[in-house]
Structure formats: structure tokens, C-alpha cells
Design a protein around this motif. Structure first.
Motif, PDB file in Angstrom:
ATOM      1  N   LEU A  76       4.022  77.306  60.082  1.00  0.00           N
ATOM      2  CA  LEU A  76       5.296  76.923  59.462  1.00  0.00           C
ATOM      3  C   LEU A  76       5.449  75.413  59.459  1.00  0.00           C
ATOM      4  N   GLN A  77       5.832  74.870  58.294  1.00  0.00           N
ATOM      5  CA  GLN A  77       5.946  73.426  58.112  1.00  0.00           C
ATOM      6  C   GLN A  77       7.399  73.018  57.885  1.00  0.00           C
ATOM      7  N   PRO A  78       7.736  71.769  58.201  1.00  0.00           N
ATOM      8  CA  PRO A  78       9.092  71.285  57.902  1.00  0.00           C
ATOM      9  C   PRO A  78       9.416  71.488  56.423  1.00  0.00           C
ATOM     10  N   GLY A  79      10.616  71.960  56.153  1.00  0.00           N
ATOM     11  CA  GLY A  79      11.046  72.197  54.780  1.00  0.00           C
ATOM     12  C   GLY A  79      10.705  73.567  54.241  1.00  0.00           C
ATOM     13  N   GLU A  80       9.848  74.322  54.952  1.00  0.00           N
ATOM     14  CA  GLU A  80       9.524  75.673  54.503  1.00  0.00           C
ATOM     15  C   GLU A  80      10.629  76.644  54.905  1.00  0.00           C
ATOM     16  N   ARG A  81      10.545  77.856  54.340  1.00  0.00           N
ATOM     17  CA  ARG A  81      11.574  78.874  54.529  1.00  0.00           C
ATOM     18  C   ARG A  81      11.015  80.022  55.375  1.00  0.00           C
ATOM     19  N   LEU A  82      11.720  80.314  56.473  1.00  0.00           N
ATOM     20  CA  LEU A  82      11.319  81.369  57.403  1.00  0.00           C
ATOM     21  C   LEU A  82      12.335  82.503  57.346  1.00  0.00           C
ATOM     22  N   LEU A  83      11.844  83.742  57.232  1.00  0.00           N
ATOM     23  CA  LEU A  83      12.669  84.933  57.353  1.00  0.00           C
ATOM     24  C   LEU A  83      12.313  85.628  58.659  1.00  0.00           C
ATOM     25  N   VAL A  84      13.330  85.875  59.487  1.00  0.00           N
ATOM     26  CA  VAL A  84      13.139  86.535  60.782  1.00  0.00           C
ATOM     27  C   VAL A  84      13.881  87.861  60.772  1.00  0.00           C
ATOM     28  N   HIS A  85      13.159  88.953  60.965  1.00  0.00           N
ATOM     29  CA  HIS A  85      13.805  90.249  61.125  1.00  0.00           C
ATOM     30  C   HIS A  85      14.186  90.445  62.598  1.00  0.00           C
ATOM     31  N   GLY A  86      15.356  91.054  62.823  1.00  0.00           N
ATOM     32  CA  GLY A  86      15.830  91.196  64.194  1.00  0.00           C
ATOM     33  C   GLY A  86      16.279  89.864  64.756  1.00  0.00           C
ATOM     34  N   GLY A  87      17.093  89.152  63.997  1.00  0.00           N
ATOM     35  CA  GLY A  87      17.488  87.806  64.391  1.00  0.00           C
ATOM     36  C   GLY A  87      18.268  87.735  65.688  1.00  0.00           C
ATOM     37  N   GLY A  88      18.920  88.833  66.092  1.00  0.00           N
ATOM     38  CA  GLY A  88      19.704  88.824  67.311  1.00  0.00           C
ATOM     39  C   GLY A  88      18.916  89.159  68.563  1.00  0.00           C
ATOM     40  N   SER A  89      17.643  89.466  68.432  1.00  0.00           N
ATOM     41  CA  SER A  89      16.809  89.817  69.582  1.00  0.00           C
ATOM     42  C   SER A  89      16.412  88.559  70.349  1.00  0.00           C
ATOM     43  N   GLY A  90      15.743  88.758  71.474  1.00  0.00           N
ATOM     44  CA  GLY A  90      15.241  87.611  72.211  1.00  0.00           C
ATOM     45  C   GLY A  90      14.286  86.781  71.379  1.00  0.00           C
ATOM     46  N   ILE A  91      13.352  87.440  70.700  1.00  0.00           N
ATOM     47  CA  ILE A  91      12.415  86.714  69.845  1.00  0.00           C
ATOM     48  C   ILE A  91      13.146  86.091  68.663  1.00  0.00           C
ATOM     49  N   GLY A  92      14.066  86.838  68.066  1.00  0.00           N
ATOM     50  CA  GLY A  92      14.794  86.307  66.920  1.00  0.00           C
ATOM     51  C   GLY A  92      15.593  85.068  67.250  1.00  0.00           C
ATOM     52  N   THR A  93      16.329  85.105  68.359  1.00  0.00           N
ATOM     53  CA  THR A  93      17.149  83.945  68.724  1.00  0.00           C
ATOM     54  C   THR A  93      16.284  82.735  69.047  1.00  0.00           C
ATOM     55  N   MET A  94      15.108  82.958  69.616  1.00  0.00           N
ATOM     56  CA  MET A  94      14.199  81.839  69.881  1.00  0.00           C
ATOM     57  C   MET A  94      13.568  81.329  68.590  1.00  0.00           C
ATOM     58  N   ALA A  95      13.202  82.239  67.682  1.00  0.00           N
ATOM     59  CA  ALA A  95      12.584  81.816  66.422  1.00  0.00           C
ATOM     60  C   ALA A  95      13.530  80.953  65.592  1.00  0.00           C
ATOM     61  N   ILE A  96      14.800  81.327  65.549  1.00  0.00           N
ATOM     62  CA  ILE A  96      15.773  80.518  64.820  1.00  0.00           C
ATOM     63  C   ILE A  96      15.789  79.098  65.363  1.00  0.00           C
TER      64      ILE A  96
END
Length: 325
Positions: free
Chosen positions: A137-157
Motif C-alpha cells: 500500500l502506497q500513500p494516496g492509494e485506496r484501502l478497503l478493510v472488511h470488519g473495520g471494527g475488529s482488532g485488525i480493522g481498527t489497527m489497519a485504519i
């Protein structure tokens, strides 16, 4: 030592706190006196009989911990007794002590309390290994995270925003969606109400996501491919929606897309060491200045491990559940 084992596969009642012999540090290993241990979806799957430990790993649950070095084995050069640390484990975290290869140990981030740090390593290493090392993932790119409220999701955001990406998430409740927005998510979609493919297209002027971090597997495969941007990368890290699905290679080819699936627990020791080293050098300063923080939903003493698992069974948590010792 006290430790949690699964007497037979089943619900939270299958978990028992028992007395086991203390681990001994082998070549290149340290033993950690555990202060806190994160509870992860993989632990639930192991409890249910769907996710066996890798060969040679402890049958005790727990893939991450915080604590203090209690002893060091032959050949250990990076650590000494008394060092406050966090560990990435193949098992054994739900216990008073755990033996860990020295490469899978990292210093406690400056200023972070040990209980919060108990929920750090599995999610941070998973996000770093998959979103940044594998999907690049690069600056300016778009990331979609499924399960955004999970431990992994909150860290990925948090990580994606810290490194200059745009972030969309899916989650199943307004409370989780609001938490994701507070962490920096640009778009938060309730998967019970919105087709995330259409929602993402609307939010990106039809371009889609450059990287998708997926915990659902088969159930989302076709829609994830549809949601990819050109040259997009789909990384599957969970199979909550099943293991088999039909893949339209023509749709993937037309987008020059890629699909990869990566686990963390079963990787060779050297690979885990590389991930931990890269993670620490790239993100520990951001944890120290609190740009990044593990989101802790609740803590439970080890004796209440069944209650901790019930929270994950209900999927009511926002962020991590942590056991304390």
C-alpha cells in the motif's frame, strides 16, 4: 503455571484454566513472564476445533502477549532478564509464562502500558505483513478493510491513515462504523444495508480499491474482485464466509488484479522475524507518539477467559479483548 487449554472442541465452556509445567527457553528462545495476552478470532477457531496449532507449537491458546523477560536460552543476544517486551506467538499466550523465539520479540513501545500492549502484536504484525509488505500500500492509494471494527480493522485504519492512504471500511453496526470514523476512516459502510461494491464505487468516482484486506474469504470473493481498482491487490486473511468460491479470471485479468491469501501463525520463524523487525523499525515511533494505538474493548482476568471468548462469539467488540495475569 496457570494456563488455558481446550478440554474438547466447543463453546467457551470448553476452556479450562489448569496448572502446567513452566516452559524452558530453548536455543535462541526467551521465556516471558506474561502480563497480558490478546484474544483473537484464531483462538476462537482453535477452541471450536477448526484451527490446530502448527507442528511443535503449544496447545495453550494465545498468539500475542506482553510481559517481562524471565530467562534466556543459549544463543540469545538481543534480550536480557527484566526487559519489558511484547511477543508474537504460535501459541501459549494464555499462560503465566511462554517460550518465544527471540526474533519474534519486540521491545514494549515507549509509553505504552503493558495491558494495552497485550493486544498489540498479532494485529499489528498481521496488518503490516499483509497491507504493507505483501500488498505494498502506497500513500494516496485506496484501502478497503472488511470488519473495520475488529482488532485488525481498527489497527489497519490507523496504520493506513498514518502512511497517507485513503480508507473505506465495512462493519455491521452503527457503533462500529462510528468508531471507525473516529479512527480516521474516510468512508464507513454498513454491510447489512449497503452493497459495498456500489458504495465504494460511489465514494471513489468508480475507481475502486487499490488494496482490499478481507476476512471473509469465499462469500466476498466475487464482489471483492468487482471492487478492485485497476492493478488492485486483494489480500485474504480470514475465511469467516467460507473456503470455496468461483473466481472470474476474466474480470481479474481485465483489471490486472491479483489475489493472495496469507496466514501469519504458521510462517517459518525467519519470516516472522523479518515481519517483526520491519514492523518495529517502521511503526514503533508512531506508537511512541500515540499516532497509533491498539483499541482495547475490554479486559478480563485469566480466570474469566470464557467470558472473554463470549464477547468474540457475539462479535460485540470494537477492537481487542485482552486477558490479564
Amino acid at each position: 503455571m496457570r494456563a488455558v487449554v481446550v478440554k474438547e472442541p466447543g463453546g467457551p465452556e470448553a476452556l479450562d484454566v489448569v496448572d502446567l509445567p513452566d516452559p524452558v527457553a530453548g536455543d535462541g528462545e526467551v521465556v516471558i513472564d506474561v502480563v497480558a495476552a490478546g484474544v483473537n478470532r484464531a483462538d476462537v477457531l482453535q477452541r471450536q476445533g477448526h484451527y490446530s496449532p502448527p507442528p511443535g507449537a503449544s496447545d495453550v491458546l494465545g498468539l500475542e502477549c506482553s510481559g517481562v523477560i524471565a530467562s534466556v536460552g543459549p544463543g540469545v543476544t538481543a534480550w536480557k532478564v527484566g526487559d519489558p517486551v511484547v511477543g508474537l506467538l504460535a501459541g501459549g499466550g494464555y499462560a503465566e509464562k511462554v517460550a518465544v523465539p527471540q526474533e519474534q520479540v519486540a521491545p514494549l513501545p515507549e509509553g505504552m502500558d503493558p495491558v494495552t500492549a497485550g493486544g498489540l502484536m498479532e494485529v499489528a504484525a498481521t496488518v503490516w505483513a499483509n497491507v504493507f509488505m505483501a500488498a505494498d500500500l502506497q500513500p494516496g492509494e485506496r484501502l478497503l478493510v472488511h470488519g473495520g471494527g475488529s482488532g485488525i480493522g481498527t489497527m489497519a485504519i490507523q496504520m493506513a491513515k498514518a502512511f497517507g492512504a485513503w480508507v473505506a471500511v465495512t462493519a455491521g453496526s452503527e457503533a462500529k462504523l462510528e468508531a471507525c470514523r473516529e479512527l480516521g476512516a474516510d468512508v464507513a459502510m454498513n454491510y447489512r444495508e449497503i452493497d459495498f461494491v456500489e458504495g465504494l464505487r460511489a465514494a471513489t468516482e468508480g475507481r475502486g480499491a487499490d488494496v482490499i484486506l478481507d476476512n471473509m474469504g469465499a462469500a466476498y470473493l466475487q464482489r471483492n474482485v468487482a471492487a478492485l481498482a485497476h492493478d488492485g491487490r486483494l489480500v485474504v486473511i480470514g475465511l469467516q464466509g467460507g473456503v470455496k468460491a468461483e473466481l472470474n479470471l476474466g474480470a481479474l485479468l481485465a483489471k490486472r488484479g491479483s489475489v493472495a491469501a496469507f496466514g501469519l501463525r504458521g510462517r517459518p520463524r525467519a519470516q516472522k522475524g523479518e515481519i517483526v523487525s520491519d514492523l518495529v523499525s517502521s511503526t514503533w515511533p508512531l506508537f511512541a507518539d500515540q499516532t497509533l494505538n491498539p483499541v482495547i474493548h475490554a479486559t478480563f482476568p485469566l480466570e474469566d477467559v470464557r467470558e472473554a471468548h463470549r464477547v468474540l462469539d457475539e462479535s460485540s467488540n470494537i477492537g481487542k479483548v485482552v486477558l490479564t495475569l
